[in-house]
Design an enzyme around this catalytic site. Sequence first.
Site, PDB file in Angstrom:
ATOM      1  N   GLU A   1       1.991  15.937 129.570  1.00  0.00           N
ATOM      2  CA  GLU A   1       3.239  15.454 130.163  1.00  0.00           C
ATOM      3  C   GLU A   1       4.391  15.904 129.286  1.00  0.00           C
ATOM      4  O   GLU A   1       4.414  15.608 128.089  1.00  0.00           O
ATOM      5  CB  GLU A   1       3.192  13.920 130.288  1.00  0.00           C
ATOM      6  CG  GLU A   1       4.498  13.268 130.672  1.00  0.00           C
ATOM      7  CD  GLU A   1       5.101  13.796 131.977  1.00  0.00           C
ATOM      8  OE1 GLU A   1       4.402  13.890 132.995  1.00  0.00           O
ATOM      9  OE2 GLU A   1       6.311  14.134 131.970  1.00  0.00           O
TER      10      GLU A   1
ATOM     11  N   CYS B   1       4.627  14.861 146.516  1.00  0.00           N
ATOM     12  CA  CYS B   1       4.854  13.694 147.383  1.00  0.00           C
ATOM     13  C   CYS B   1       6.146  13.913 148.166  1.00  0.00           C
ATOM     14  O   CYS B   1       6.946  12.996 148.325  1.00  0.00           O
ATOM     15  CB  CYS B   1       4.882  12.409 146.565  1.00  0.00           C
ATOM     16  SG  CYS B   1       6.233  12.331 145.386  1.00  0.00           S
TER      17      CYS B   1
ATOM     18  N   ARG C   1       7.666   9.304 129.322  1.00  0.00           N
ATOM     19  CA  ARG C   1       6.581   9.179 130.302  1.00  0.00           C
ATOM     20  C   ARG C   1       5.215   9.434 129.642  1.00  0.00           C
ATOM     21  O   ARG C   1       4.203   8.872 130.040  1.00  0.00           O
ATOM     22  CB  ARG C   1       6.820  10.142 131.477  1.00  0.00           C
ATOM     23  CG  ARG C   1       7.975   9.691 132.369  1.00  0.00           C
ATOM     24  CD  ARG C   1       8.268  10.665 133.485  1.00  0.00           C
ATOM     25  NE  ARG C   1       7.195  10.823 134.450  1.00  0.00           N
ATOM     26  CZ  ARG C   1       7.013  10.067 135.524  1.00  0.00           C
ATOM     27  NH1 ARG C   1       7.838   9.071 135.771  1.00  0.00           N
ATOM     28  NH2 ARG C   1       6.025  10.296 136.350  1.00  0.00           N
TER      29      ARG C   1
HETATM   30  C1  LIG Z   1       4.701  13.665 140.426  1.00  0.00           C
HETATM   31  S1  LIG Z   1       4.877  13.265 138.755  1.00  0.00           S
HETATM   32  C2  LIG Z   1       3.201  13.225 138.210  1.00  0.00           C
HETATM   33  C3  LIG Z   1       2.451  11.999 138.641  1.00  0.00           C
HETATM   34  C4  LIG Z   1       1.062  11.919 138.018  1.00  0.00           C
HETATM   35  N1  LIG Z   1       0.306  13.132 138.254  1.00  0.00           N
HETATM   36  C5  LIG Z   1       0.268  10.753 138.539  1.00  0.00           C
HETATM   37  O1  LIG Z   1      -0.543  10.935 139.463  1.00  0.00           O
HETATM   38  O2  LIG Z   1       0.444   9.636 138.026  1.00  0.00           O
HETATM   39  C6  LIG Z   1       5.428  14.788 138.063  1.00  0.00           C
HETATM   40  C7  LIG Z   1       5.509  14.813 136.546  1.00  0.00           C
HETATM   41  O3  LIG Z   1       5.958  16.110 136.152  1.00  0.00           O
HETATM   42  C8  LIG Z   1       6.797  15.975 135.018  1.00  0.00           C
HETATM   43  N2  LIG Z   1       7.708  17.145 134.941  1.00  0.00           N
HETATM   44  C9  LIG Z   1       9.037  17.193 135.160  1.00  0.00           C
HETATM   45  N3  LIG Z   1       9.506  18.437 134.984  1.00  0.00           N
HETATM   46  C10 LIG Z   1       8.456  19.200 134.652  1.00  0.00           C
HETATM   47  C11 LIG Z   1       8.298  20.580 134.342  1.00  0.00           C
HETATM   48  N4  LIG Z   1       9.330  21.434 134.363  1.00  0.00           N
HETATM   49  N5  LIG Z   1       7.076  21.012 134.022  1.00  0.00           N
HETATM   50  C12 LIG Z   1       6.012  20.175 134.020  1.00  0.00           C
HETATM   51  N6  LIG Z   1       6.110  18.853 134.307  1.00  0.00           N
HETATM   52  C13 LIG Z   1       7.316  18.381 134.619  1.00  0.00           C
HETATM   53  C14 LIG Z   1       7.523  14.678 135.242  1.00  0.00           C
HETATM   54  O4  LIG Z   1       7.959  14.145 134.000  1.00  0.00           O
HETATM   55  C15 LIG Z   1       6.486  13.809 135.938  1.00  0.00           C
HETATM   56  O5  LIG Z   1       5.814  13.006 135.026  1.00  0.00           O
END
Ligand SMILES: C[S@@+](CC[C@H](N)C(=O)[O-])C[C@H]1O[C@@H](n2cnc3c(N)ncnc32)[C@H](O)[C@@H]1O
Length: 299
Positions: A139, A236, A144
């Site tokens: 992450e 989502c 987070r």
């Molecule tokens: C949809 S959420 C993930 C939810 C998680 N997989 C779950 O099922 O509980 C997407 C995640 O990607 C992270 N994120 C944001 N920008 C990103 C980037 N450029 N590269 C990778 N991860 C990123 C966010 O902080 C967030 O925690």
Amino acid sequence: MQEEFSKGEERLCERLRLSGEEAAAFVQALRSGACARKAVVLSPRAPADYAPPFACEPADAYPWLPPRVFIPAPGAAVTAHEDYRAGLYYALDLSSCWESAALDCVPPPRSSLDLCAAPGGKTMLLAARYLPADHTANEVNAARRGILRQNIELCGLPGTTITGLRPDQWGASGRVFDLLLVDAPCSGQSLLAKGLRNPGCLGAPMVNGNAKRQRGIMLAAIRCVAPGGHLLYTTCTYDPEENEKVVSYILRRHPEWQAVQVPCLQGFASRLADFPAYRMLPVQGVGAGGFACLLQRMG
Ligand SMILES: C[S@@+](CC[C@H](N)C(=O)[O-])C[C@H]1O[C@@H](n2cnc3c(N)ncnc32)[C@H](O)[C@@H]1O
């Protein structure tokens, strides 16, 4: 198109190629804000014969439901019970469980990387099937990542390594895994169907900005998959720009990759792709919605 649709709603319905009737039902579901459905997934701490301490709906209506996932009956006090605080189960959205159903088609991996892992839902859903001896939950966001760590410790996934690299750093690392989970950051349009505010999520700037980021994440992610290995791409959000078009961007440039059929999701096949991809809308009664596409790197 009905006159009373907002510009964003109208644009999205057109992009989803919904008929007039489908568009009306879809927008009504979005505006209702009442489409969230809860689920719980048992953690490795829960014994094999454990049953949640609250009433659950029968699972027969959901042939794609992952193992060790239960759907609490309406009104069940899921997070009030001490078993929850003890990490015997993890609470999440039913759509998130739906998104992970494609893991049914993946042979047990020896190694896996959950690239966008916080707060940990997809890692928990993987662990409910088979947690590889070598699993990394990554992450990028430090706050987070702290929550991810707490959830992983609470639910007892001891072999899991927690990291905070950017996707491009993973791509350049030279490490490869049998399975990659890319639960990509997205415009989160399904939040509307859960009754949450998400200003701008239907507009082109937010959608296109996310699509660009998702393409970048995927270009890095595919470098981390061993020949013969799998990558599950999920979001989502509803807009095809962040879903089918991201996958098609990868497939066009990387002929060694192909999308894989997921028989248990057949009823959700996307009509916006000429490869196997699956989307769920809030009108389908399974939650606020999501997108899933399972890819395989040919050996
Ligand atoms: C949809 S959420 C993930 C939810 C998680 N997989 C779950 O099922 O509980 C997407 C995640 O990607 C992270 N994120 C944001 N920008 C990103 C980037 N450029 N590269 C990778 N991860 C990123 C966010 O902080 C967030 O925690």
